[in-house]
Every structure is written in structure tokens, then in C-alpha cells.
Design an enzyme around this catalytic site. Structure first.
Site, PDB file in Angstrom:
ATOM      1  N   HIS A  46      83.475 -14.836  19.294  1.00 53.34           N
ATOM      2  CA  HIS A  46      82.329 -13.901  19.708  1.00 53.34           C
ATOM      3  C   HIS A  46      82.911 -12.480  19.615  1.00 53.34           C
ATOM      4  CE1 HIS A  46      79.158 -12.177  22.212  1.00 53.34           C
ATOM      5  NE2 HIS A  46      78.438 -13.118  21.409  1.00 53.34           N
ATOM      6  N   ASP A  77      75.943 -20.871  19.677  1.00 50.58           N
ATOM      7  CA  ASP A  77      75.122 -21.434  18.515  1.00 50.58           C
ATOM      8  C   ASP A  77      76.013 -22.977  18.178  1.00 50.58           C
ATOM      9  OD1 ASP A  77      75.353 -18.412  17.254  1.00 50.58           O
ATOM     10  OD2 ASP A  77      73.179 -19.463  17.803  1.00 50.58           O
TER      11      ASP A  77
HETATM   12  C1  SDX Z   1      75.821 -14.299  17.763  1.00 52.27           C
HETATM   13  O1  SDX Z   1      76.748  -9.930  19.738  1.00 52.27           O
HETATM   14  C2  SDX Z   1      76.335 -11.017  20.133  1.00 52.27           C
HETATM   15  O2  SDX Z   1      76.114 -10.872  21.379  1.00 52.27           O
HETATM   16  C3  SDX Z   1      75.777 -12.011  19.387  1.00 52.27           C
HETATM   17  C4  SDX Z   1      75.155 -13.292  19.973  1.00 52.27           C
HETATM   18  C5  SDX Z   1      73.750 -12.812  20.856  1.00 52.27           C
HETATM   19  O3  SDX Z   1      73.595 -13.610  21.571  1.00 52.27           O
HETATM   20  O4  SDX Z   1      73.433 -11.787  20.007  1.00 52.27           O
HETATM   21  O5  SDX Z   1      76.143 -13.910  20.989  1.00 52.27           O
HETATM   22  C6  SDX Z   1      74.806 -14.354  18.876  1.00 52.27           C
HETATM   23  O6  SDX Z   1      75.767 -13.845  16.966  1.00 52.27           O
HETATM   24  C7  SDX Z   1      77.153 -15.466  18.235  1.00 52.27           C
HETATM   25  C8  SDX Z   1      77.968 -15.288  17.121  1.00 52.27           C
HETATM   26  C9  SDX Z   1      77.686 -16.414  15.911  1.00 52.27           C
HETATM   27  N1  SDX Z   1      78.458 -16.361  14.709  1.00 52.27           N
HETATM   28  C10 SDX Z   1      79.352 -17.571  14.538  1.00 52.27           C
HETATM   29  O7  SDX Z   1      79.395 -18.172  15.135  1.00 52.27           O
HETATM   30  C11 SDX Z   1      80.251 -16.869  12.946  1.00 52.27           C
HETATM   31  C12 SDX Z   1      81.611 -17.429  13.420  1.00 52.27           C
HETATM   32  N2  SDX Z   1      82.145 -16.606  14.308  1.00 52.27           N
HETATM   33  C13 SDX Z   1      82.849 -15.521  13.439  1.00 52.27           C
HETATM   34  O8  SDX Z   1      82.210 -15.109  12.238  1.00 52.27           O
HETATM   35  C14 SDX Z   1      83.238 -14.340  14.602  1.00 52.27           C
HETATM   36  O9  SDX Z   1      83.970 -15.106  15.552  1.00 52.27           O
HETATM   37  C15 SDX Z   1      82.161 -13.287  15.122  1.00 52.27           C
HETATM   38  C16 SDX Z   1      81.581 -12.884  13.985  1.00 52.27           C
HETATM   39  C17 SDX Z   1      81.385 -14.021  15.868  1.00 52.27           C
HETATM   40  C18 SDX Z   1      83.134 -12.468  15.880  1.00 52.27           C
HETATM   41  O10 SDX Z   1      84.122 -11.972  15.158  1.00 52.27           O
HETATM   42  P1  SDX Z   1      85.062 -10.644  15.559  1.00 52.27           P
HETATM   43  O11 SDX Z   1      84.898 -10.682  17.299  1.00 52.27           O
HETATM   44  O12 SDX Z   1      84.522  -9.268  14.987  1.00 52.27           O
HETATM   45  O13 SDX Z   1      86.286 -10.936  15.131  1.00 52.27           O
HETATM   46  P2  SDX Z   1      86.911 -10.874  13.776  1.00 52.27           P
HETATM   47  O14 SDX Z   1      85.793 -11.178  12.856  1.00 52.27           O
HETATM   48  O15 SDX Z   1      87.419  -9.548  13.699  1.00 52.27           O
HETATM   49  O16 SDX Z   1      88.119 -11.951  13.925  1.00 52.27           O
HETATM   50  C19 SDX Z   1      89.210 -11.795  14.762  1.00 52.27           C
HETATM   51  C20 SDX Z   1      89.981 -12.991  14.189  1.00 52.27           C
HETATM   52  C21 SDX Z   1      90.620 -12.906  12.575  1.00 52.27           C
HETATM   53  O17 SDX Z   1      91.568 -13.381  12.482  1.00 52.27           O
HETATM   54  P3  SDX Z   1      92.810 -12.287  12.133  1.00 52.27           P
HETATM   55  O18 SDX Z   1      92.537 -11.690  10.779  1.00 52.27           O
HETATM   56  O19 SDX Z   1      92.999 -11.511  13.074  1.00 52.27           O
HETATM   57  O20 SDX Z   1      94.172 -13.184  11.936  1.00 52.27           O
HETATM   58  O21 SDX Z   1      89.495 -14.184  14.517  1.00 52.27           O
HETATM   59  C22 SDX Z   1      89.534 -14.992  13.240  1.00 52.27           C
HETATM   60  C23 SDX Z   1      89.306 -13.883  12.206  1.00 52.27           C
HETATM   61  O22 SDX Z   1      89.759 -14.557  10.942  1.00 52.27           O
HETATM   62  N3  SDX Z   1      88.166 -15.627  13.407  1.00 52.27           N
HETATM   63  C24 SDX Z   1      87.908 -16.851  13.248  1.00 52.27           C
HETATM   64  C25 SDX Z   1      86.536 -16.833  13.634  1.00 52.27           C
HETATM   65  N4  SDX Z   1      85.897 -16.041  14.020  1.00 52.27           N
HETATM   66  C26 SDX Z   1      86.962 -15.237  14.359  1.00 52.27           C
HETATM   67  N5  SDX Z   1      88.737 -17.675  12.490  1.00 52.27           N
HETATM   68  C27 SDX Z   1      88.089 -18.846  12.377  1.00 52.27           C
HETATM   69  N6  SDX Z   1      86.914 -19.193  12.648  1.00 52.27           N
HETATM   70  C28 SDX Z   1      86.013 -18.161  13.363  1.00 52.27           C
HETATM   71  N7  SDX Z   1      84.887 -18.682  13.578  1.00 52.27           N
END
Ligand code: SDX
Length: 391
Positions: free
Chosen positions: A269, A326
Site C-alpha cells: 500500500h 483488496d
Molecule cells: C488500493 O491509496 C489508497 O488509499 C488506495 C486504496 C483506497 O482505498 O483507495 O487503499 C485502494 O488501491 C489498494 C492497493 C491495491 N493494489 C494492489 O494490491 C496492487 C499490488 N500492490 C502494488 O502494486 C503496490 O503495493 C501499490 C501500488 C499498492 C503501492 O505501491 P508503492 O507504495 O508505490 O510502492 P512501490 O510500487 O514503489 O513498491 C515499493 C517496493 C518495490 O520494490 P523495490 O523496487 O523497492 O525493490 O515494493 C515492491 C516493489 O517492487 N512491491 C511489491 C508489491 N508492492 C510493492 N512487490 C511484490 N508485490 C507487491 N504487491
């Protein structure tokens, strides 16, 4: 009232804002709507009460609640001419695309300006009620079924379930526990500070576009699989794991592989760096609704095993990646008989009062400015244009 705090002008152009609606502490996993903890609201308040809370700043009295319920029912029908729109979408059209289009189209049927308190309240309640009705309509029509009209003797959530599932050959039995589960589901989704879709609603609102256009844009942003589309992507991920033999360790391995674009959907998140408080409540709801339905869902076993394996792996805990709202929500929706293509629409119905409250807060802000973030330019330095034959 927090009063008006003046910030650097660039603050409000960037879309950042002060707000009195929702408080989050990402490190501690705290979420409150207008000061009330999400855990208490989920347990004690129905979705209509929380809609009132978000729009008006406090929970309603019984009389206020009853007045709002009657108004929601009064505005629950969709103009018959709009049915032609639904009929002409391809049956396979994504319901988020339909919903975004239909919310924008609503403006054509209700062009009156929001110049009085009464017109503003009517517009808000009309949207909250009709979006729910339109969602059920799009589902019925996509299946080639006659639409089911809302009933004045049913509550907001009971009406939705009935409009989705009632059938002349098998009348739908409204289960109290399913109505409670749907209320809780929508309470958990009702607002979440400045997330991607809410920021979109505010950005469109800052240009003084009408609220229907702003909400239509919010629905479009929510559609994305990294945002509201994740609830559908999570269940599709569980199904893939199940079909390939239930090997959750392989999914965890892939999620850690930087050369693999696969991510654990429903994990991580932008704000929560611990367990999403809504996910904890949603996880408990899975067991409750499955027990009422007297059924089991193999995807719940996969979800729980996946969570256990991932949270034992330092990659996830080091990156502060925990289940978000989710991760378990799709299992609740499956048990309520909601098809997977409707999952993100369910999120949109829940988020509507939050979007509306945030739009209203922006409109009420005397210092509001057009959303216009700046950039850091890293492109070409200045150069001369050459005639085409010299390029
Ligand atoms: C919602 O904002 C809100 O409040 C949203 C929400 C709402 O109520 O409105 O809560 C609803 O959108 C919830 C999120 C739903 N999305 C998912 O579940 C999709 C999977 N999650 C990711 O794509 C990710 O965690 C995000 C997009 C939700 C958040 O990403 P961030 O905080 O921008 O983090 P990032 O993409 O910069 O990742 C940081 C690190 C990375 O690794 P490094 O390059 O630093 O080594 O964490 C890793 C990413 O690769 N990472 C994951 C991951 N999420 C982040 N690795 C594997 N699986 C994941 N799910």
C-alpha cells in the site's frame, strides 16, 4: 472547524490539501472517518449512516437517518431513457466503462445547477442511489435479464442484492447476514484520504467541471489494477494459483523476482506500511458469510496460505508489504453472488460518498486553486528547427 491554514500557493496547485474527512496513520494502520475509528463504524453503522457522516460531518440522528433513507429511495429509479444506453453497450463491455459513461450521462438528465443547499443535497443523494441502481442494471442487462426495480420497503443494501439476484423463477431470499456484510463492505470502502481516484475527482473539480464529470473521472481512475481493479486481479491471481496446483510458494517467488513483472495483488500500500485495518475486518467477514451461505471457498484457503507464506518472508516485511483491503474482499463478494467483473464496480459504489464529500470540501474551500502540478524537466536543451530535407 480547523480554520483555514494558509500554505505556499504551490501547495494547493499540486493537489495536496488539508482535509477534515479521513485520517490515516500508515505506520500504525489507523483509519478514521470524521474521527470515528473504522473498526467501530464497521461494527455498528450501516452504509447509509456512514454516507451521512462523510457528507455532513457527524453520524445522523434516527430522524436524520430516516429522512436520508426515504430520499435515497425517492431517487433510486433511473430515467427510462437511460435504459437505451445500457441496451446498446456490447454484452461483454466492462461494467466500469459503462458506469463511468453513465455517471457522466446523468448530467444530461439533471442539468440544474447546484445553487442551493437543497439542490446540493438532492444531487448527492441522487448520485448515491442511482449509481447503485445503475450498477445492478448493467449486470442484469449484460446477462440478458430483465432489470429489477428498487423497492421502497427495502434498505439501500437489500435493494442492491435484490436488484442483482431476484428472478421470476427463483425469488431472491434476502439474508440479514448478507445485507450486514454488504453494509460493512461498503463502509470499509467509503473513503480513504487522497488516494488516486479521490485525487482525480478533486483535480477535475478544481477546474470547476460539474460533479458528474468529476465522479466519472474518479471511476475511470479506480478501474486501474493497481487501484480499485486490484480486487478483481486478486481473485484472478488466486484462481491461477489454484489451477496450477495451489503452489503459493511459486507466486511468492515470482513476486520477489525483479525480472518478473508479477506482483502479489492485494499486497502492499502507498500509505499503510503495516496490515491495512480494513483487510483485518474483511478477513473476519469471509468466515462469517461463508458460514451463512453454508459453503466453503477454496480461494480462502489459498489466500490464507499465501498471506502466511509471504509474511514469513523477509522480502515482504522488509518492504512493508502486507495485505490491503483488496486481498480478502473478493471472497466476500463471491459469497454474496457478485460476479468478478462487478468487483471494482462494488468498490466504486462504496467510494462514492467519499468522493462526493471530498469534492464538496474542495468546493467549500475559499482558497481552492486549479490543480496544476509542476515537473522537473529532463529533456533536450534549446535547439533550432532544421528544414525537413536537412534532418
Ligand atoms: C488500493 O491509496 C489508497 O488509499 C488506495 C486504496 C483506497 O482505498 O483507495 O487503499 C485502494 O488501491 C489498494 C492497493 C491495491 N493494489 C494492489 O494490491 C496492487 C499490488 N500492490 C502494488 O502494486 C503496490 O503495493 C501499490 C501500488 C499498492 C503501492 O505501491 P508503492 O507504495 O508505490 O510502492 P512501490 O510500487 O514503489 O513498491 C515499493 C517496493 C518495490 O520494490 P523495490 O523496487 O523497492 O525493490 O515494493 C515492491 C516493489 O517492487 N512491491 C511489491 C508489491 N508492492 C510493492 N512487490 C511484490 N508485490 C507487491 N504487491
Amino acid at each position: 472547524k480547523t480554520g483555514y491554514i494558509t500554505f505556499d500557493p504551490g501547495f494547493s496547485n499540486s493537489g495536496s490539501c488539508t482535509s477534515t474527512i479521513t485520517y490515516m496513520d500508515g505506520a500504525k494502520g489507523v483509519l478514521r472517518y470524521r474521527g470515528y475509528p473504522i473498526e467501530q463504524l464497521a461494527e455498528t453503522s450501516c452504509f447509509v449512516e456512514v454516507c451521512y457522516l462523510l457528507l455532513n460531518g457527524d453520524l445522523p440522528s434516527r430522524a436524520e437517518y430516516q429522512r436520508m433513507s426515504v430520499m435515497l429511495n425517492d431517487h433510486s429509479l433511473v430515467h427510462e431513457d437511460m435504459q437505451i444506453f445500457f441496451q446498446n453497450f456490447p454484452r461483454s463491455a466492462n461494467p466500469m466503462g459503462i458506469l463511468s459513461s453513465m455517471v457522466n450521462a446523468l448530467r444530461s438528465f439533471y442539468p440544474e445547477l447546484m445553487t442551493t443547499e437543497e439542490a446540493i443535497e438532492t444531487t448527492f443523494l441522487r448520485l448515491i442511489s442511482k449509481v447503485r441502481t445503475m450498477a445492478a442494471m448493467s449486470h442484469r442487462i449484460s446477462r440478458g435479464h430483465k432489470i429489477v426495480y428498487p423497492r421502497p420497503d427495502y434498505s439501500y443494501c437489500a435493494n442492491f442484492l435484490n436488484m442483482m439476484h431476484d428472478s421470476p423463477v427463483r425469488p431472491y431470499e434476502i439474508k440479514k447476514e448478507f445485507v450486514e456484510a454488504l453494509n460493512m463492505f461498503w463502509v470499509l470502502h467509503a473513503d480513504h484520504e487522497q488516494n488516486c481516484s479521490t485525487s482525480t475527482v478533486r483535480a477535475v473539480g478544481s477546474a470547476r467541471a460539474n460533479i458528474y464529470a468529476a465522479l466519472s473521472a474518479g471511476i475511470a481512475a479506480l478501474w486501474g489494477p493497481l487501484h480499485g481493479g486490484a480486487n478483481r486481479a486478486v481473485v484472478e491471481m488466486f484462481e491461477d494459483i489454484r489451477k496450477s496446483g495451489g503452489d503459493v510458494k511459486k507466486a511468492v517467488k515470482r513476486a520477489k523476482d525483479k525480472n518478473d513483472p508479477f506482483r502479489l495483488m492485494g499486497f502492499g500500500h502507498s500509505v499503510y506500511k503495516t496490515y491495512d485495518p480494513r483487510a483485518k475486518i474483511m478477513k473476519k467477514m469471509c468466515d462469517k458469510v461463508l458460514a451463512v451461505a453454508n459453503t466453503e471457498d477454496p480461494l480462502l484457503d489459498i489466500a490464507m496460505e499465501l498471506e502466511e507464506v509471504a509474511l514469513k518472508d523477509s522480502y515482504f516485511t522488509d518492504h512493508n508489504l502486507y495485505p490491503n483491503i483488496d486481498f480478502y474482499s473478493g471472497i466476500v463478494l463471491r459469497t454474496l453472488g457478485i460476479p468478478v467483473e462487478m468487483f471494482t464496480v462494488m468498490f466504486a459504489i462504496g467510494r462514492l460518498p467519499g468522493w462526493i464529500a471530498q469534492w464538496k470540501e474542495l468546493m467549500d474551500d475559499p482558497f481552492k486553486k486549479l490543480f496544476r502540478p509542476r515537473q522537473i524537466y529532463v529533456g533536450e536543451t534549446m535547439r533550432e528547427v532544421l528544414p525537413i530535407d536537412e534532418r
